[in-house]
Scaffold this motif. Structure first.
Motif, short mmCIF file in Angstrom:
data_model
loop_
_atom_site.label_atom_id
_atom_site.label_comp_id
_atom_site.label_asym_id
_atom_site.label_seq_id
_atom_site.Cartn_x
_atom_site.Cartn_y
_atom_site.Cartn_z
N GLY A 99 0.79 -1.22 0.00
CA GLY A 99 0.00 0.00 0.00
C GLY A 99 0.82 1.27 0.00
O GLY A 99 0.41 2.28 0.59
N GLY A 100 1.97 1.25 -0.66
CA GLY A 100 2.70 2.49 -0.89
C GLY A 100 2.08 3.24 -2.06
O GLY A 100 0.99 2.92 -2.53
N ARG A 120 1.69 -2.98 6.81
CA ARG A 120 1.76 -2.04 7.93
C ARG A 120 0.35 -1.63 8.39
O ARG A 120 -0.65 -1.96 7.76
N ASP A 121 0.30 -0.89 9.48
CA ASP A 121 -0.99 -0.40 9.97
C ASP A 121 -1.35 0.96 9.37
O ASP A 121 -2.21 1.67 9.88
N PHE A 181 -12.08 1.07 -3.61
CA PHE A 181 -11.50 -0.27 -3.52
C PHE A 181 -11.38 -0.65 -2.04
O PHE A 181 -11.22 0.20 -1.17
N GLU A 182 -11.46 -1.94 -1.80
CA GLU A 182 -11.35 -2.45 -0.43
C GLU A 182 -9.90 -2.47 0.00
O GLU A 182 -9.01 -2.72 -0.80
N ARG A 183 -9.66 -2.20 1.26
CA ARG A 183 -8.28 -2.23 1.75
C ARG A 183 -8.24 -2.88 3.14
O ARG A 183 -9.15 -2.71 3.94
N ARG A 184 -7.19 -3.62 3.39
CA ARG A 184 -6.97 -4.23 4.70
C ARG A 184 -5.54 -3.93 5.13
O ARG A 184 -4.59 -4.28 4.44
#
Length: 428
Positions: free
Chosen positions: A9-10, A33-34, A217-220
């Protein structure tokens, strides 16, 4: 079953997720990462906003500037140093920044001689590979050793190059310098400007948030990936906690030095494994120091110093100032040891008292294993094309494998744009 899963997720991963979603694909982004951002990280440090990673942008970086314009963000330009220092051996010299830049230029111009033939189209680095290969086989130290420089020219240029490389000069490839120079219009002044003068008013986090908001978009978060396996017309992801996800296409936007931690099935081809094993060289530190002393915009350099490029970021009303230092090896500087930081500050800029210091150890960070992309010798001749090539339904992305501004936000966005489009085009 998602259409596309993005791992990382950069800026590259977030851009790729947006681009795939804009093409009507269902997208899941998994970030270890969080937080989003990868090696860029806007954070608060005792009331001061700082960029632990990333920071600088420029209008010569086309993808970044386009996104800044789209998001309606403002930028600010830092002022010139009022006092410049440099070292020749153990002797400290001082003068104007223009005087020091003139010393730098004499060595720099010799270092980059031949760059126009080797990189005639900077955003297509292998366009003239035969000409580039000569430089690609050299480390920065190799190239320096081939130049005829005075002691002052060599020490000043070495200090500048150590801050640029963020790595030992005998490990960093000479093309990393040539590439930056070519992308900056074959100009030393612009090379210095693109790398440290223009920042986003609200921080790099504001730009990242704007890109992420460009499509749904979905992100976790806090979801490290352990394995990626292709099976028929699907790609499956296994996370470290044992969860599983599947998609028709996968984008892996993970730093080059962190890729070895992910298991691929089937295994990656030998040329990719060789590129991952080589990795990229950056292992440096970016340290923030709040110090008290003369209220001048300072800039001081010293070769071989733990943070051998040190400049004032801001002067505060209480007589203190915020400084940023760059060093070639994070193992040589501990921001938590203020006594050691004071000794190191005295050795590059005497007369200032350390109040506090902070840094993030990107080298020890398992999700980066280094800072910005500084490729080792042989990268462009042997590995660049291999890392850009998709493997079945898996597409690779990241600033480390960008064509243009590799190691910059711009390179991440460039790579994310390309990867998002490629993954979206993979048929079900």
């Amino acid at each position: 079953m998602h259409d596309v899963i993005v791992v990382g997720g950069g800026f590259a991963g977030v851009t790729a997720a947006r681009e795939a979603a804009l093409r009507g694909r269902t997208v899941l982004l998994l970030e270890a990462r969080d937080r989003l951002g990868g090696r860029t990280w806007t954070a608060d440090w005792n009331g001061s906003p700082i960029e632990y990673g990333g920071a600088w942008v420029h209008w010569h970086q086309p993808h970044t500037w386009s996104e800044i314009t789209r998001a309606g963000l403002g930028v600010e330009v830092s002022g010139d140093a009022e006092s410049a220092g440099w070292y020749v051996g153990s002797e400290r010299r001082s003068g104007s920044i223009e005087q020091r830049d003139e010393i730098t230029r004499r060595g720099w111009d010799r270092f980059v001689e031949g760059v126009r033939e080797a990189l005639p189209v900077p955003h297509d680095p292998t366009r003239a590979l035969d000409a580039l290969a000569h430089f690609d086989r050299l480390s920065i130290a190799d190239r320096l050793d081939a130049l005829s420089l005075s002691a002052e020219e060599r020490d000043v240029l070495t200090a500048e190059l150590e801050s640029l490389a963020h790595a030992p000069l005998d490990d960093a490839g000479a093309v990393s310098v040539l590439r930056w120079h070519a992308l900056s219009g074959y100009s030393l002044e612009l090379t210095q400007f693109t790398g440290g003068r223009v920042t986003i008013v609200d921080g790099t986090g504001a730009l990242l948030a704007a890109i992420a908001a460009g499509a749904a978009f979905e992100r976790r978060l806090a979801t490290p990936v352990a394995a990626i396996r292709q099976r028929g017309d699907a790609v499956e992801v296994e996370t470290r906690d044992g969860s599983g996800f599947a998609a028709r296409a996968m984008i892996v936007a993970v730093p080059l030095n962190a890729l070895a931690a992910i298991e691929f099935g089937p295994g990656l081809p030998d040329d990719k494994l060789a590129a991952i094993a080589l990795g990229q060289a950056s292992r440096g530190i970016k340290i923030f120091i709040r110090a008290r002393g003369a209220s001048l915009l300072q800039n001081s350099i010293r070769p071989g110093h733990p943070f051998g490029y040190l400049g004032t970021e801001s002067v505060n009303g209480d007589g203190s100032q915020l400084m940023i230092g760059f060093g070639a090896d994070a193992a040589r500087c501990d921001a938590g040891d203020l006594a050691a930081v004071q000794d190191q500050l005295d050795a590059i800029l005497p007369g200032y008292a350390v109040i506090e210091a902070t840094a993030h150890d990107w080298l020890s960070d398992e999700f980066s294993r280094g800072t910005w992309a500084i490729h080792r010798p042989g990268w462009y001749e042997h590995h660049h094309a291999a890392m850009q090539r998709p493997e079945g339904r898996v597409v690779f992305a990241g600033s480390d494998i960008a064509n243009g501004w590799a190691g910059f936000i711009d390179g991440a966005i460039e790579s994310g744009l390309r990867a998002g489009a490629r993954a979206a085009a993979i048929p079900a």
